[in-house]
Design a protein around this motif. Structure first.
Motif, PDB file in Angstrom:
ATOM      1  N   HIS A 209       0.819  -1.210   0.000  1.00 25.24           N
ATOM      2  CA  HIS A 209       0.000   0.000   0.000  1.00 25.24           C
ATOM      3  C   HIS A 209       0.853   1.260   0.000  1.00 25.24           C
ATOM      4  CE1 HIS A 209       0.562  -0.465   4.447  1.00 25.24           C
ATOM      5  NE2 HIS A 209       0.556   0.868   4.455  1.00 25.24           N
TER       6      HIS A 209
ATOM      7  N   GLU B 118       7.594   1.053   4.910  1.00 29.16           N
ATOM      8  CA  GLU B 118       6.908   0.083   5.766  1.00 29.16           C
ATOM      9  C   GLU B 118       6.973  -1.312   5.141  1.00 29.16           C
ATOM     10  OE1 GLU B 118       2.766   1.194   6.719  1.00 29.16           O
ATOM     11  OE2 GLU B 118       2.365  -0.949   6.946  1.00 29.16           O
TER      12      GLU B 118
ATOM     13  N   HIS C 167       4.401   7.177   2.872  1.00 28.43           N
ATOM     14  CA  HIS C 167       5.234   5.971   2.771  1.00 28.43           C
ATOM     15  C   HIS C 167       4.675   5.008   1.753  1.00 28.43           C
ATOM     16  CE1 HIS C 167       2.288   4.800   5.979  1.00 28.43           C
ATOM     17  NE2 HIS C 167       2.332   3.606   5.426  1.00 28.43           N
TER      18      HIS C 167
HETATM   19 NI    NI Z   1       1.098   1.956   6.074  1.00 30.70          NI
END
Ligand code: NI
Ligand code: OOG
Length: 276
Positions: free
Chosen positions: A40, A234, A164
């Motif tokens: 994502h 991440e 991110h």
């Molecule tokens: Ni995230």
């Protein structure tokens, strides 16, 4: 829209790696030259017209994304939604917005004055999603916001862009677990977010997440330049909720800790050995 979805994500990535040069190194270390699939991409905004969560989400809806989950973060005074696309190659989208009216009159005044400088017509262009800050702000105002909300301070310093990207660990060859990914990252010199432990979540909630602490970037404020935390990377490993069906949502308790990957304050405290 004028650019393809692929071009859009390329532009988003190119803007992001300017602020998170570590992301390119993460790809080298984990991918060894192979393509990395992202789980994502996350965005932040304020709940003020014309930049509300829904205004940002409209661009993804135009690309075929559908709203899926709603999340609340009471202590941080935020809400978020996530979006999914039927094309499994496209990353999920996580968008949060700060509930500005829940903060002090001073914070509200600073944020309102900045958002008022945005031309609403620009928000309607997909390029708005990697357009950065549309204003000038003093370092004193940045510091003032930092007192109340790390998120608000990040937003006024960096504006509209990917906060991110997230490596899809399930699709990462050579790695069985998120622990192994974290170990490789630490050996390569990356600093991980330890808020709530290096790994947030577990197979019990069908999602494990970890993240680097944000890179540091020089930001030009109206009165001076300051080096502050920018963007991070991440890592997410998803578990099956049914045979051959991975969980696709997010976990609020874990997300609450991931937000802290851009903290300017906690980091200073940790460096001084003051974790109280
Ligand atoms: Ni995230
Ligand atoms: C979003 C933090 C939450 C996740 O994957 O749970 C998140 C942010 O820092 O803006 O990304």
């Amino acid at each position: 829209m004028s650019q393809s979805v692929e071009q859009f994500f390329d532009n988003l990535w190119n803007d992001y790696i300017q602020l998170a040069p570590s992301a390119a190194k993460v790809h080298e270390v984990l991918g060894q030259g192979r393509t990395i699939i992202n789980d994502h991409v996350a965005f932040r905004t304020f709940n003020i017209a014309p930049v509300r969560l829904q205004a940002l989400a409209a661009h993804f809806e135009a690309m075929g994304y559908k709203a899926c989950g709603d999340y609340q973060f009471e202590a941080k005074k935020l809400v978020a939604k996530h979006y999914e696309h039927s094309d499994p190659k496209l990353p999920k989208i996580f968008i949060s917005e700060l509930l500005v009216e829940e903060f002090s009159p001073k914070l509200q005044q600073i944020v309102q004055a900045l958002v008022a400088q945005i031309n609403p017509a620009e928000v309607a262009n997909p390029e708005f999603l990697y357009s950065g800050a549309h204003w000038q702000i003093s370092s004193a105002d940045y510091e003032q916001l930092l007192e109340e909300s790390e998120y608000a301070a990040w937003m006024v310093a960096f504006g509209f862009r990917a906060n991110h990207f997230t490596v899809n660990v399930n699709e990462l060859p050579d790695y069985e677990s998120l622990e192994q990914v974290n170990q490789t990252l630490k050996e390569a010199g990356f600093r991980l977010n330890t808020s709530g432990g290096e790994i947030k979540g577990s197979s019990d909630v069908f999602l494990e997440q970890s993240s680097t602490m944000a890179d540091h970037t020089a930001v030009r404020f109206s009165d001076m330049e300051k080096v502050i935390p920018s963007c991070f990377y991440e890592f997410a490993k998803r578990y099956e909720i049914a045979p051959n069906q991975l969980y696709t949502g997010f976990v609020a308790a874990s997300a609450d800790k991931i937000f802290e990957s851009t903290n300017a304050r906690a980091e200073t405290a940790a460096e001084q050995g003051d974790n109280a």
